[in-house]
Scaffold this active site. Structure first.
Site, mmCIF file in Angstrom:
data_model
loop_
_atom_site.group_PDB
_atom_site.id
_atom_site.type_symbol
_atom_site.label_atom_id
_atom_site.label_comp_id
_atom_site.label_asym_id
_atom_site.label_seq_id
_atom_site.Cartn_x
_atom_site.Cartn_y
_atom_site.Cartn_z
ATOM 1 N N SER A 55 0.823 -1.214 0.000
ATOM 2 C CA SER A 55 0.000 0.000 0.000
ATOM 3 C C SER A 55 0.850 1.255 0.000
ATOM 4 C CB SER A 55 -0.899 -0.015 1.251
ATOM 5 O OG SER A 55 -1.602 1.191 1.389
ATOM 6 N N GLY A 56 0.213 2.348 -0.439
ATOM 7 C CA GLY A 56 0.817 3.661 -0.315
ATOM 8 C C GLY A 56 0.470 4.346 0.981
ATOM 9 N N ASP A 57 -0.307 3.667 1.839
ATOM 10 C CA ASP A 57 -0.680 4.234 3.132
ATOM 11 C C ASP A 57 -0.730 3.091 4.139
ATOM 12 O OD1 ASP A 57 -1.738 6.017 5.139
ATOM 13 O OD2 ASP A 57 -2.547 7.257 3.546
ATOM 14 N N ASP A 58 -1.373 3.299 5.291
ATOM 15 C CA ASP A 58 -1.394 2.276 6.326
ATOM 16 C C ASP A 58 -2.018 0.987 5.794
ATOM 17 O OD1 ASP A 58 -0.439 4.208 8.208
ATOM 18 O OD2 ASP A 58 -2.486 4.942 8.430
ATOM 19 N N SER A 67 4.663 -1.254 3.280
ATOM 20 C CA SER A 67 4.219 0.134 3.131
ATOM 21 C C SER A 67 5.352 1.062 3.567
ATOM 22 C CB SER A 67 2.960 0.406 3.958
ATOM 23 O OG SER A 67 2.503 1.714 3.722
#
Length: 477
Positions: A263-266, A297
């Site tokens: 992911s690009g986030d949590d 991530s």
């Protein structure tokens, strides 16, 4: 971004990504079709909270799986026509192999959406295929902008007994269109759609599917009870904006297990509303079990608690977690004005490789919705327990920043071994406005996490939350 990527790091991420996909593909317990029939779905077995008496295929409603024809009308018509049968023993809608382009559609109760292996639900990039809906009451506005939101690709409200599953079928959010527009400031008054959002519902299962390139958050159960998210693979570029993996939000009795997230986030973000809106709604996330998660991530957390936590977060258990190339393991995010609490948090058996931080707590996550939040609403962060963890190639073991006149208390760390990166931070443990204890932790923690007396083991509950005892039924499609 705080975390820059060297070419060598990107190479390691690609290697880890390939390993992750192999693991995810091999992990699914659902049996593939043993008999290929004309309708393409005979003799597939899967596990679900409930089996269904009635079954239909999306092609029966005029859908075309060519990846070009819009099937929004077909999905809506299918669910509308099948809803009366759902009350008579339940109904399942089969999505067979093909590429099924569609905009937003809503599910119904006592319903299973089954996405077959080789099938892809392809999210439309036509904004007109996503109704505009009011923001969530515990947020007061959209997450991207001060205004309404696009409905999620797959939505449901006030449902009972709803299942989204498959034998590793795919939902492709085609997120690039949305990411480019978001980065250019194109969503100034509206928030991007999520991939799956189920609201005000009970007995929810999302399992054994792959989600690729979500426009924003991937899986968002909110105001729900009795939720299972199991065997889900989530893949997005590591620089994609706000592509959180799984976000249980104001939910009670939730199990997340055997999931794989890039992911690009949590990878997982636990939430319960934003500032004055979350305080007013007052629905905590509680009784949450997260186990056997694998996460990559580089710019965010494996598991984040907050920052929208104004309704409270409590009784969260995390165990058997693998984190690769991830910015932090567990991150608690809050701020003045949040109110609420994060308490009774338990984590054990984490294995981590290449981390910027292992432990990160921040009282300065100062993103706020519309004006009007109460600057005197202070969060309570207490009884946080971490034990039995190993980490390699770590830049800084911990960054723990409580709030002035509102310290984070009762932090416990035990049996933790952290091996440092070749060039670690000079200050290994950065601690302010916290208190707690430590035992058998390497490198030695800051003085605010004192090691006094005999060795101790931090707490982890011996009981189970109710959802962990649910036995799934063997069903067929």
């Amino acid at each position: 971004m705080e975390f820059s990527l060297k070419p060598s790091t990107l190479k390691m991420i690609r290697t880890s990504f390939c390993i992750l996909v192999v693991l995810a593909t091999s992990s699914f317990s659902v049996l593939e079709s043993r008999d290929s029939s004309s309708n393409g779905h005979a003799n597939i077995e899967y596990m679900a909270i409930n089996c269904r008496k009635h079954s239909a295929v999306i092609t029966e409603f005029g859908a075309v799986g060519d990846g070009k024809t819009s099937n929004t009308k077909a999905f809506k018509e299918a669910i509308t026509k099948l809803a009366p049968k759902a009350a008579d023993g339940g109904v399942q809608l089969i999505v067979p192999p093909g590429k099924w382009l569609t905009g937003s559609f809503n599910l119904t109760s006592h319903f299973t959406l089954f996405i077959q292996q080789g099938a892809t639900i392809l999210a439309s990039q036509d904004e007109s295929e996503y109704p505009v809906v009011a923001p969530l009451p515990s947020y007061g506005q959209g997450r991207d902008a001060a205004g309404p939101t696009f409905a999620s690709l797959i939505s449901g409200t006030n449902l009972t007994d709803v299942v989204i599953t498959g034998n590793n079928g795919t939902i492709n959010g085609q997120g690039k269109y949305w990411w480019v527009k978001y980065r250019s400031g194109g969503f100034k008054s509206i928030t991007r759609p999520y991939t799956i959002e189920i609201m005000f519902s009970q007995n929810v299962q999302i399992s054994n599917i792959t989600i690729v390139d979500s426009p924003a958050w991937n899986v968002h159960p909110v105001y729900c009870n009795n939720v299972i998210v199991k065997g889900v693979t989530i893949l997005a570029p590591i620089d994609s904006p706000n592509t959180d993996g799984i976000n249980p939000d104001s939910c009670t009795n939730t199990l997340i297990e055997d999931c794989y997230v890039v992911s690009g986030d949590d990878c997982i973000a636990v939430k319960s509303g934003w500032d004055q809106f979350g305080i007013k709604v007052g629905m905590p996330t509680q009784q949450l079990s997260i186990r056997r998660l694998t996460c990559i991530s580089p710019d965010s957390a494996g598991i984040a608690l907050g920052s929208e936590m104004s309704g409270g977060i409590k009784d969260v258990r995390m165990e058997d977690i693998t984190l690769l190339q991830t910015q932090s393991a567990i991150r608690i995010k809050t701020a003045v004005g949040r109110g609420g609490y994060v308490k009774d948090i338990f984590a054990r058996r984490f294995t981590m490789k290449t981390m910027k931080y292992v432990f990160w707590m921040s009282g300065a996550y100062n993103q706020h919705p519309a004006s009007g939040f109460d600057a005197k609403a202070m969060p309570e962060i207490t009884n946080i327990n971490y034990r039995d963890m190993t980490a390699d190639n770590v830049t800084q073991p911990a960054r723990l920043d409580g709030l002035n006149n509102d310290p984070f208390t009762k932090i416990c760390m035990s049996n933790i071994n952290i091996a440092l990166a070749p060039k670690p931070k000079e200050l290994l443990w950065n601690c302010t406005n916290i208190s707690g204890v430590s035992s058998k932790v390497t490198p030695k923690p800051c003085s605010l996490l004192s090691e006094n007396g005999a060795p101790v083991d931090c707490a982890f509950p011996v009981d189970k939350i109710p959802i962990e005892s649910v036995v799934l039924n063997k069903c067929s499609a």
